[in-house]
Design an enzyme around this catalytic site. Structure first.
Site, PDB file in Angstrom:
ATOM      1  N   LEU A  23       0.829  -1.211   0.000  1.00  0.00           N
ATOM      2  CA  LEU A  23       0.000   0.000   0.000  1.00  0.00           C
ATOM      3  C   LEU A  23       0.862   1.260   0.000  1.00  0.00           C
ATOM      4  CD1 LEU A  23      -2.687  -1.066   2.614  1.00  0.00           C
ATOM      5  CD2 LEU A  23      -2.638  -1.472   0.160  1.00  0.00           C
ATOM      6  N   GLY A  24       2.089   1.097   0.435  1.00  0.00           N
ATOM      7  CA  GLY A  24       2.980   2.255   0.450  1.00  0.00           C
ATOM      8  C   GLY A  24       4.285   1.876   1.115  1.00  0.00           C
ATOM      9  N   HIS A  48       6.933   6.226   9.582  1.00  0.00           N
ATOM     10  CA  HIS A  48       8.232   5.629   9.221  1.00  0.00           C
ATOM     11  C   HIS A  48       9.217   6.702   8.765  1.00  0.00           C
ATOM     12  CE1 HIS A  48       7.159   1.490   9.637  1.00  0.00           C
ATOM     13  NE2 HIS A  48       6.343   1.432   8.608  1.00  0.00           N
ATOM     14  N   TRP A  56       5.752  -3.949  16.597  1.00  0.00           N
ATOM     15  CA  TRP A  56       6.276  -5.285  16.914  1.00  0.00           C
ATOM     16  C   TRP A  56       7.770  -5.385  16.583  1.00  0.00           C
ATOM     17  CZ3 TRP A  56       3.215  -4.198  12.753  1.00  0.00           C
ATOM     18  CH2 TRP A  56       3.685  -4.537  11.500  1.00  0.00           C
ATOM     19  N   ASP A  80      10.700  -2.116  19.204  1.00  0.00           N
ATOM     20  CA  ASP A  80      10.636  -0.976  18.276  1.00  0.00           C
ATOM     21  C   ASP A  80      11.478   0.200  18.758  1.00  0.00           C
ATOM     22  OD1 ASP A  80       9.129  -0.176  20.419  1.00  0.00           O
ATOM     23  OD2 ASP A  80       7.353   0.385  19.270  1.00  0.00           O
ATOM     24  N   HIS A  98       0.686   6.201   8.598  1.00  0.00           N
ATOM     25  CA  HIS A  98       1.637   5.139   8.957  1.00  0.00           C
ATOM     26  C   HIS A  98       2.984   5.363   8.254  1.00  0.00           C
ATOM     27  CE1 HIS A  98       2.496   0.737   9.747  1.00  0.00           C
ATOM     28  NE2 HIS A  98       3.253   0.912   8.684  1.00  0.00           N
ATOM     29  N   GLU A  99       2.945   5.653   6.968  1.00  0.00           N
ATOM     30  CA  GLU A  99       4.204   5.816   6.217  1.00  0.00           C
ATOM     31  C   GLU A  99       4.955   7.076   6.643  1.00  0.00           C
ATOM     32  OE1 GLU A  99       5.417   3.420   4.683  1.00  0.00           O
ATOM     33  OE2 GLU A  99       3.604   2.202   4.541  1.00  0.00           O
TER      34      GLU A  99
END
Ligand SMILES: [Zn+2]
Length: 432
Positions: free
Chosen positions: A189-190, A252, A260, A275, A248-249
């Site tokens: 998705l990305g 990152h 996790w 993490d 979400h991206e």
């Protein structure tokens, strides 16, 4: 022969893990592939995370809202991929809601996590939308270690970034499903590259291309109520209504890992891989498009909390996620105050802020002229070492091996600074 068998085994393991988990985000792949090409890559970005966290504690900007200017590239082939302005504008609104804790579902966070969630105070402004028509396919080739970075190069059918240091570039395109031998292994998705300070790495580790920094999203997951359906390989198509793949991206991009800890690639017990964030409970696997409040993949101790499925950095459904933790926020803001400081127009020296610090000691200190450097690094010739006087003026001092000769210099306070592409040390010297 032995090599062929080993390759085949690792290849099968890769396929198995992919087909059982259905990739939705490319971060695992980025790190995993880079680690294979350049052993030590994971360790280096871990160091970056640690530095960013330390940076945060040193900064005085902690109450500011940071604003990140965004440039969106819509690289389309079929009309349906040519997203209209309202979808893109709504995506920016979603980023602003989720990164300023203005999202309506913020209250859905469970009471057990109420004390650890917070407001990142990060704002996004849409600077430009660039449309590029293309007939290039954007494919993920796991076996050639290639992501869809051709979307970032205009000469091969993509769109060149606008200054990656000053803008968050988001490329939107159709990411082709990951296939092998005709089998659909999943849909990306990305993906995004984490901050990794490649300018300061040895030349052979200058990957990826600095111009590839930014976020890539599939056109079907962008914005509010995107009408296009996605087949993530789970047996039914999904409509992505809340634009949270981008959230979400961008997480990152600002340095966050999955909650996790991405341990399932190669780790025997993935509860061992963290993490790097104190206040996210230990988790050993992702929520695979579920929202299961009972999920608790690592429960070593009696006071262990369940997995934080409402965290933006899990793979829960878009309707399930709603929060970043205070620890995650500190890290993201630390990154904006160091590695990505130019994005938010902080007055920062990007050439040194992210270097890992080395402790040295100088003896004797004070001294009549000759100082010796003691450090864990045997070979100081790998450092550029400079001496400054108390007013910061560079001194033309001879440095040989581990000794500094200030015999012919006036008495007073001096500073020694040594730097290479990854490390820095600084120390005061007092000459009698
Ligand atoms: Zn991810």
């Amino acid at each position: 022969m032995k090599k062929t068998i080993l390759s085949l085994i690792s290849f099968l393991l890769l396929c198995t893990s992919l087909s059982s988990q259905q990739v939705i985000c490319g971060y695992d792949l980025v790190v995993d592939q880079m680690e294979k090409q350049y052993p030590g890559y994971r360790k280096s970005i871990n160091k970056t995370f640690e530095n960013a966290k330390q940076q945060h504690t040193l900064t005085s900007h902690s109450n500011m809202t940071y604003t990140i200017p965004v440039v969106v590239h819509v690289v389309w082939n079929e009309e349906v991929e040519k997203l209209n302005d309202s979808l893109i504008t709504s995506q920016i609104e979603i980023l602003n809601e989720d990164f300023q804790r203005l999202n309506e579902d913020a209250d859905n966070v469970r009471d057990i996590f109420a004390d650890v969630v917070g407001n990142p105070m990060i704002n996004f402004t849409l600077e430009e939308v660039i449309y590029v028509e293309t007939d290039t396919l954007f494919e993920i080739d796991l076996f050639a270690n290639e992501l869809a970075d051709n979307v970032k190069v205009s000469s091969i059918g993509g769109s060149d970034p606008r200054d990656v240091n000053r803008f968050l570039n988001i490329w939107i395109c159709k990411i082709q499903p990951i296939t092998f031998a005709g089998q659909n292994l999943g849909q990306l998705l990305g993906y995004a590259y984490p901050p990794n300070d490649l300018d300061n790495w040895p030349a052979e580790l200058m990957v990826p291309n600095p111009n590839f920094d930014g976020v890539v999203l599939d056109y079907r997951v962008v914005g509010k109520n995107n009408p296009n359906m996605v087949d993530p390989g789970l047996g039914e198509e999904i409509q992505f209504k809340k634009g949270r793949s981008a959230v979400h991206e961008v997480g990152h991009y600002l340095g966050l890992r999955h909650i996790w800890g991405d341990g399932q690639f190669g780790a025997l017990d993935s509860c061992d891989e963290d993490d790097g964030i104190e206040d996210t409970p230990n988790a050993g696997a992702s929520s695979e498009f579920t929202c299961n409040a009972l999920q608790n993949t690592c429960s070593a101790s009696a006071d262990d909390l369940p997995d934080m499925i409402e965290n933006f950095m899990d793979y829960s459904t878009e309707e399930c996620v709603n929060s970043f933790t205070i620890g995650q926020i500190a890290l993201m803001r630390g990154v904006l105050e160091s590695q990505r400081c130019q994005l938010v127009q902080l007055n920062c020296d990007v050439s040194t802020t992210h270097l890992a610090k080395i402790n040295i000691s100088i003896f004797p200190n004070p001294s009549d002229g000759i100082f010796y450097i003691e450090s864990a690094v045997d070979d100081l010739s790998i450092f550029d070492i400079h001496i400054y006087n108390a007013t910061g003026t560079l001194q033309n001092v001879s440095i040989s091996g581990k000794s500094i000769d200030l015999s012919s210099y006036p008495s007073g306070l001096y500073f020694v600074e040594g730097k290479n592409k990854t490390h820095i040390f600084q120390q005061k010297l007092m000459k009698h």
